[in-house]
Enzyme design. Structure first.
Site, PDB file in Angstrom:
ATOM      1  N   CYS A   1       4.849  -6.677   8.587  1.00 38.79           N
ATOM      2  CA  CYS A   1       5.722  -6.089   9.606  1.00 38.79           C
ATOM      3  C   CYS A   1       5.797  -7.063  10.769  1.00 38.79           C
ATOM      4  CB  CYS A   1       5.109  -4.766  10.071  1.00 38.79           C
ATOM      5  SG  CYS A   1       6.098  -3.901  11.312  1.00 38.79           S
TER       6      CYS A   1
ATOM      7  N   GLU B   1       0.823  -1.223   0.000  1.00 41.22           N
ATOM      8  CA  GLU B   1       0.000   0.000   0.000  1.00 41.22           C
ATOM      9  C   GLU B   1       0.845   1.256   0.000  1.00 41.22           C
ATOM     10  OE1 GLU B   1      -3.287  -1.372   3.157  1.00 41.22           O
ATOM     11  OE2 GLU B   1      -2.962   0.786   3.113  1.00 41.22           O
TER      12      GLU B   1
ATOM     13  N   CYS C   1       2.920  -4.047  16.978  1.00 44.54           N
ATOM     14  CA  CYS C   1       2.204  -3.006  17.736  1.00 44.54           C
ATOM     15  C   CYS C   1       0.714  -3.370  17.801  1.00 44.54           C
ATOM     16  CB  CYS C   1       2.383  -1.635  17.089  1.00 44.54           C
ATOM     17  SG  CYS C   1       4.107  -1.113  17.023  1.00 44.54           S
TER      18      CYS C   1
ATOM     19  N   CYS D   1       3.228   8.547   1.026  1.00 50.96           N
ATOM     20  CA  CYS D   1       3.572   7.683   2.152  1.00 50.96           C
ATOM     21  C   CYS D   1       3.811   6.294   1.576  1.00 50.96           C
ATOM     22  CB  CYS D   1       2.414   7.670   3.150  1.00 50.96           C
ATOM     23  SG  CYS D   1       2.624   6.483   4.487  1.00 50.96           S
TER      24      CYS D   1
ATOM     25  N   CYS E   1      -2.056  -1.742  15.346  1.00 46.46           N
ATOM     26  CA  CYS E   1      -1.709  -1.572  13.927  1.00 46.46           C
ATOM     27  C   CYS E   1      -2.145  -2.763  13.087  1.00 46.46           C
ATOM     28  CB  CYS E   1      -0.200  -1.367  13.810  1.00 46.46           C
ATOM     29  SG  CYS E   1       0.353  -1.159  12.120  1.00 46.46           S
TER      30      CYS E   1
ATOM     31  N   CYS F   1      -3.762   2.175   8.194  1.00 44.70           N
ATOM     32  CA  CYS F   1      -2.669   1.676   7.359  1.00 44.70           C
ATOM     33  C   CYS F   1      -2.691   0.159   7.356  1.00 44.70           C
ATOM     34  CB  CYS F   1      -1.312   2.074   7.928  1.00 44.70           C
ATOM     35  SG  CYS F   1      -1.119   3.810   8.135  1.00 44.70           S
TER      36      CYS F   1
HETATM   37  N1  SAH Z   1       7.024   1.146  11.665  1.00 51.12           N
HETATM   38  C1  SAH Z   1       7.109   2.560  11.580  1.00 51.12           C
HETATM   39  C2  SAH Z   1       6.340   3.189  10.441  1.00 51.12           C
HETATM   40  C3  SAH Z   1       4.994   2.652  10.055  1.00 51.12           C
HETATM   41  S1  SAH Z   1       3.539   3.064  10.933  1.00 51.12           S
HETATM   42  C4  SAH Z   1       6.732   3.188  12.888  1.00 51.12           C
HETATM   43  O1  SAH Z   1       6.368   2.472  13.806  1.00 51.12           O
HETATM   44  O2  SAH Z   1       6.869   4.386  13.028  1.00 51.12           O
HETATM   45  C5  SAH Z   1       3.278   4.792  10.781  1.00 51.12           C
HETATM   46  C6  SAH Z   1       2.628   5.382  12.018  1.00 51.12           C
HETATM   47  O3  SAH Z   1       1.249   5.013  12.125  1.00 51.12           O
HETATM   48  C7  SAH Z   1       3.283   4.915  13.311  1.00 51.12           C
HETATM   49  O4  SAH Z   1       3.391   5.977  14.214  1.00 51.12           O
HETATM   50  C8  SAH Z   1       2.290   3.885  13.801  1.00 51.12           C
HETATM   51  O5  SAH Z   1       2.455   3.645  15.163  1.00 51.12           O
HETATM   52  C9  SAH Z   1       0.989   4.542  13.434  1.00 51.12           C
HETATM   53  N2  SAH Z   1      -0.177   3.658  13.403  1.00 51.12           N
HETATM   54  C10 SAH Z   1      -0.247   2.362  13.063  1.00 51.12           C
HETATM   55  N3  SAH Z   1      -1.498   1.900  13.167  1.00 51.12           N
HETATM   56  C11 SAH Z   1      -2.248   2.924  13.579  1.00 51.12           C
HETATM   57  C12 SAH Z   1      -3.631   3.091  13.877  1.00 51.12           C
HETATM   58  N4  SAH Z   1      -4.478   2.064  13.783  1.00 51.12           N
HETATM   59  N5  SAH Z   1      -4.042   4.293  14.268  1.00 51.12           N
HETATM   60  C13 SAH Z   1      -3.180   5.339  14.371  1.00 51.12           C
HETATM   61  N6  SAH Z   1      -1.878   5.258  14.104  1.00 51.12           N
HETATM   62  C14 SAH Z   1      -1.410   4.058  13.722  1.00 51.12           C
END
Ligand code: SAH
Length: 355
Positions: free
Chosen positions: A121, A101, A125, A114, A128, A342
């Protein structure tokens, strides 16, 4: 050329090659050196989608390159276009059938893309969607560049800003990401300013320290999401490996090396990290740091059950932090009408094989 990561399944294609590598390739197959410059320009400046477009190469050479060194650009599978602000969410199919994506956002200061740095991944987290199926593989530098070139071709306008904030953890794919940034900012290539590139990390300390030594003036964003280790460990497994003290120390070194203002991303999750105590701890953690806090009301993902505080609570959180002399923005909701979190588009697509 060898793949330069420990994930050996990656295919390195001609789009992954720097100009000097392309020169060696041309010499190796009995071609004149200047052919390398021509091909590099077609791929990285003119966004050629195929060798057929490279009209200053002979037909024979084009056919040979197409057969032996396929371009393997990402192919647009679907695009969702927001009726609210024109944001475009792309789903690309890679040469091996994996999906990735990328998102195009239009701002006053230009077009921002982006991109994803991995297929899936492994950071885990809890909020996510990108991590639910784990890591499939790293993306090569060319596959990251390819997302940008494909979007420019599709949209017909130049991209001025690139954020590595899509699926994947960029510092878990370090060599490919740094190669990507060097190629993206190459004056003979796409020539995007380093200052217009942002890498977002969940906080892999050795990666941050390594990046500080690269002499790149790129922006670094840290996904913080909690003001202390205990809370952070509950939602981000990576916090078990690196403490906030270590992360803040590494960021200080990064700042001293680059003088780029740091960004801290903080996804607000109702009842988890949105209390007044969190504001106080955050303010303490960031006091004296040249930074911007980017508040992101968490995007609900079905599997996580997490929700965002309401608008007023988000605004109140911002106000309280600002009172502590911290710069804060609330992430503008881009493409509200098309937005899953995302990773959701890819996830939905791969699960059902069709939208
Ligand atoms: N792995 C990297 C970049 C990818 S995620 C990182 O952790 O920074 C990009 C951003 O979106 C990160 O800050 C991540 O924590 C956040 N993110 C992921 N899922 C999310 C969600 N459901 N709602 C809000 N932010 C989210």
């Amino acid at each position: 050329m060898q793949s330069n990561t420990e994930h050996s399944q990656e295919y390195v294609s001609i789009i992954d090659m720097t100009l000097p590598e392309l020169v060696s390739l041309m010499e190796g197959i009995g071609q004149k050196k200047f052919r390398a410059g021509q091909i590099y320009e077609w791929i990285h400046v003119k966004n050629a989608a195929s060798y057929d477009e490279m009209t200053n190469l002979s037909k024979d050479l084009r056919a040979r390159l197409a057969a032996e060194y396929p371009l393997r650009l990402p192919v647009r599978e679907t695009v969702q276009i927001s009726k609210v602000d024109g944001t475009r969410k792309y789903l690309f199919r890679m040469h091996d059938g994996n999906y990735v994506e990328s998102v195009l956002m239009m701002y006053h200061h230009g077009n921002s893309v982006c991109i994803s740095s991995q297929v899936g991944c492994r950071m885990g987290c809890s909020f996510c969607a990108s991590t639910i199926g784990g890591l499939t593989r790293n993306l090569t530098a060319g596959e990251m560049l390819g997302q940008i070139y494909a979007i420019e071709r599709d949209f017909g306008q130049r991209i001025s800003n690139v954020v590595v904030m899509g699926t994947g953890e960029p510092l878990d794919n370090y060599e490919n990401v740094v190669r990507f940034i060097r190629m993206l900012t190459d004056a003979d290539g796409h020539n995007i300013s380093e200052r217009n590139v942002t890498v977002s990390t969940c906080g892999i300390v050795p990666g941050i320290l390594r990046l500080a030594e690269e002499k790149l003036s790129i922006n670094l964003a840290l996904s913080l999401h909690a003001p202390n280790d205990e809370m952070r460990r509950k939602i981000m497994p990576v916090a078990k490996s690196f403490s906030l003290r270590e992360i803040m120390e590494a960021l200080k070194i990064y700042y001293e090396a680059t003088h780029r203002r740091l960004t801290f991303e903080y996804s607000l999750i109702a009842g988890v990290n949105d209390s007044d105590a969190c504001v106080r701890e955050l303010a303490q953690l960031l006091s004296g740091v040249n930074c911007l806090v980017n508040l992101i009301p968490v995007n609900p993902v079905r599997e996580t059950g997490m929700t965002a505080p309401d608008r007023r609570a988000v605004a109140a959180f911002q106000k309280k932090l600002e009172k502590c002399a911290i710069n804060v923005t609330i992430r503008r909701e881009m493409g509200r009408d098309i937005d899953g979190a995302c990773g959701q588009l890819r996830k939905r697509y791969t699960e059902t094989d069709k939208l």
